[in-house]
Design an enzyme around this catalytic site. Sequence first.
Site, mmCIF file in Angstrom:
data_model
loop_
_atom_site.group_PDB
_atom_site.id
_atom_site.type_symbol
_atom_site.label_atom_id
_atom_site.label_comp_id
_atom_site.label_asym_id
_atom_site.label_seq_id
_atom_site.Cartn_x
_atom_site.Cartn_y
_atom_site.Cartn_z
ATOM 1 N N THR A 26 11.115 87.631 2.588
ATOM 2 C CA THR A 26 9.662 87.495 3.113
ATOM 3 C C THR A 26 9.564 87.720 5.083
ATOM 4 O OG1 THR A 26 8.598 86.535 1.040
ATOM 5 C CG2 THR A 26 7.772 85.501 3.714
ATOM 6 N N GLN A 98 8.587 93.877 -5.097
ATOM 7 C CA GLN A 98 8.389 92.610 -5.510
ATOM 8 C C GLN A 98 7.275 91.455 -5.369
ATOM 9 O OE1 GLN A 98 10.680 88.622 -3.643
ATOM 10 N NE2 GLN A 98 11.690 88.592 -5.479
ATOM 11 N N HIS A 175 9.031 88.109 -8.940
ATOM 12 C CA HIS A 175 10.430 87.376 -8.840
ATOM 13 C C HIS A 175 9.893 85.981 -9.794
ATOM 14 C CE1 HIS A 175 12.091 84.875 -5.863
ATOM 15 N NE2 HIS A 175 11.776 84.915 -4.553
ATOM 16 N N ASN A 178 14.122 81.555 -7.252
ATOM 17 C CA ASN A 178 13.020 80.391 -6.049
ATOM 18 C C ASN A 178 12.864 79.441 -5.977
ATOM 19 O OD1 ASN A 178 15.696 82.453 -5.262
ATOM 20 N ND2 ASN A 178 14.655 83.085 -3.785
ATOM 21 N N TYR A 180 8.929 79.605 -7.168
ATOM 22 C CA TYR A 180 7.974 80.450 -7.596
ATOM 23 C C TYR A 180 7.003 80.479 -8.905
ATOM 24 C CZ TYR A 180 8.934 81.748 -2.982
ATOM 25 O OH TYR A 180 9.532 80.767 -1.285
ATOM 26 N N ARG A 227 13.896 89.711 -10.676
ATOM 27 C CA ARG A 227 14.638 88.502 -9.944
ATOM 28 C C ARG A 227 14.690 87.216 -10.881
ATOM 29 N NH1 ARG A 227 15.792 87.433 -3.888
ATOM 30 N NH2 ARG A 227 18.163 88.453 -3.752
ATOM 31 N N ASN A 235 12.659 75.440 -2.832
ATOM 32 C CA ASN A 235 11.720 74.770 -3.363
ATOM 33 C C ASN A 235 11.490 73.720 -4.065
ATOM 34 O OD1 ASN A 235 10.289 76.162 -1.684
ATOM 35 N ND2 ASN A 235 10.323 77.951 -2.894
ATOM 36 N N GLY A 317 20.969 90.863 1.838
ATOM 37 C CA GLY A 317 19.890 90.398 2.414
ATOM 38 C C GLY A 317 19.634 90.414 4.276
ATOM 39 N N ARG A 318 20.026 89.299 4.741
ATOM 40 C CA ARG A 318 20.297 89.027 6.099
ATOM 41 C C ARG A 318 21.307 89.712 7.004
ATOM 42 N NH1 ARG A 318 22.711 82.874 4.992
ATOM 43 N NH2 ARG A 318 23.578 84.340 3.400
HETATM 44 C C1 LIG Z 1 14.028 85.356 5.834
HETATM 45 C C2 LIG Z 1 14.262 85.057 4.417
HETATM 46 C C3 LIG Z 1 13.251 85.811 3.058
HETATM 47 C C4 LIG Z 1 14.004 85.713 2.114
HETATM 48 N N1 LIG Z 1 12.269 86.235 1.397
HETATM 49 C C5 LIG Z 1 12.838 86.140 -0.313
HETATM 50 C C6 LIG Z 1 11.421 86.817 -0.512
HETATM 51 O O1 LIG Z 1 11.338 87.228 -0.306
HETATM 52 N N2 LIG Z 1 11.862 87.152 -2.033
HETATM 53 C C7 LIG Z 1 13.285 86.578 -2.675
HETATM 54 O O2 LIG Z 1 13.646 87.193 -3.680
HETATM 55 N N3 LIG Z 1 13.977 86.393 -1.648
HETATM 56 C C8 LIG Z 1 14.649 86.064 -0.305
HETATM 57 N N4 LIG Z 1 15.023 86.175 -0.295
HETATM 58 C C9 LIG Z 1 16.476 85.635 -0.523
HETATM 59 C C10 LIG Z 1 17.596 87.443 -0.151
HETATM 60 O O3 LIG Z 1 16.854 88.669 -0.846
HETATM 61 C C11 LIG Z 1 18.312 87.159 -0.631
HETATM 62 O O4 LIG Z 1 18.950 86.905 -2.146
HETATM 63 C C12 LIG Z 1 19.232 86.054 0.264
HETATM 64 O O5 LIG Z 1 19.311 86.505 2.236
HETATM 65 C C13 LIG Z 1 20.496 85.763 0.130
HETATM 66 O O6 LIG Z 1 21.789 86.982 0.158
HETATM 67 P P1 LIG Z 1 22.232 88.132 1.635
HETATM 68 O O7 LIG Z 1 23.444 86.693 1.862
HETATM 69 O O8 LIG Z 1 22.470 89.100 1.895
HETATM 70 O O9 LIG Z 1 21.209 87.135 3.138
HETATM 71 C C14 LIG Z 1 15.244 85.216 1.901
HETATM 72 C C15 LIG Z 1 15.498 85.215 2.121
HETATM 73 C C16 LIG Z 1 15.627 84.835 4.230
HETATM 74 C C17 LIG Z 1 17.647 84.828 4.383
#
Ligand SMILES: Cc1cc2nc3c(=O)[nH]c(=O)nc-3n(C[C@H](O)[C@H](O)[C@H](O)COP(=O)(O)O)c2cc1C
Length: 355
Positions: A26, A98, A175, A178, A180, A227, A235, A317-318
């Site tokens: 997001t 997603q 999704h 987390n 939702y 997912r 949350n 992700g990050r």
């Molecule tokens: C800024 C941000 C926004 C995220 N938005 C979503 C999202 O919209 N949907 C989702 O399933 N996970 C979301 N996540 C979780 C990531 O998909 C991922 O699972 C998480 O960052 C861990 O992976 P990483 O260690 O590679 O960053 C978000 C994480 C971050 C940091």
Amino acid sequence: MSSPLFTPSQLGSLSLKNRIVMAPLTRSRALGNLPNELMEQYYRLRAEAGLIITEGTSPSPNGLGYARIPGLFNAEQVQGWRRVTDGVHQAGGRIFVQLMHTGRVSHPANMPAGASVLAPSAVAVPGEMWTDSDGMQPHPVPREMSEADIAHSIAEYAASAKLAIAAGFDGVELHAANGYLIDQFLNTASNQRHDRWGGAVENRIRFAVEVARATVAAIGAERVGMRISPYGVFNAQLPDAEMDEVYLRLIEELNALGLLYIHIVDHSAMGAPEVSPALKAKLRASFDGQYILSGGYDVARADADLDAQRGDLVAFGRPFISNLDLVAKLKSGQELVAPDFATFYTPGAEGYTDY
Ligand SMILES: Cc1cc2nc3c(=O)[nH]c(=O)nc-3n(C[C@H](O)[C@H](O)[C@H](O)COP(=O)(O)O)c2cc1C
């Protein structure tokens, strides 16, 4: 000795150029809940991933709980997303959307006129959330969904999935993680119902299964993934004694539907409790489709897990936020740029397309 992460792979009928998935992120750049040119640029810049999964995108006006998240339920949004999918495809990438309905993780100030904050039960998320108009605000008490609300919401997912195909997406990810809406049904912290949508394990999984069933009927199982985040606490979700059972039963049902993949969230790298390796292994063993791993991965850990057959694809992700050429960097072992948390959710190009 070669790295499995960089080898091509097949996801249903889609060939992927590597096993790297861009995790859903997001980023709150969708002014008016509409995908725009900046977003097209953002995704195109990351098309070296084998598969991009977009940020959480609402299938309903009622699911637009956060400021500036995109929707996918009207013609204008389809048009906006069409630009994004065209850009990614031209760059040789693959992209799933997603579908994220925020449910009780919401505030009326973030939502369009006429939308409602809905959830399985009238239990508010503790704490506050950001609104553009009034800053931090307490989460409201959601309206407990009626049978009609539930049926409507399931139909919205299916309709949105059809629009996703019209917008050029290669598939959709539901999704159910987390905290939702779908997860709100799975979890006793948010689901205190005593009807067929709550209580016993088979009732708690019913919404997830029915959303998956309707989506599969709309666009075909080979284009639908889900997912999930067992033991997730984001949350205000809470683990409970039946949690293993909930996910094992859910996977069984999804398997029967022939779902394309399961994408498992493990946020222990972000301070959440670890998902037990035993449960992850059991979920994988009972599912015939593909399995995407995520959470705190680097190349070494990804390769080890792929080699050990613990998953088929690995999501990052990050690292994708702050490294435009992430795949090349991972390949060459170059040092990664750390993301700037301050611009995760701010509007505009800064911290988005300018790394
Ligand atoms: C800024 C941000 C926004 C995220 N938005 C979503 C999202 O919209 N949907 C989702 O399933 N996970 C979301 N996540 C979780 C990531 O998909 C991922 O699972 C998480 O960052 C861990 O992976 P990483 O260690 O590679 O960053 C978000 C994480 C971050 C940091």
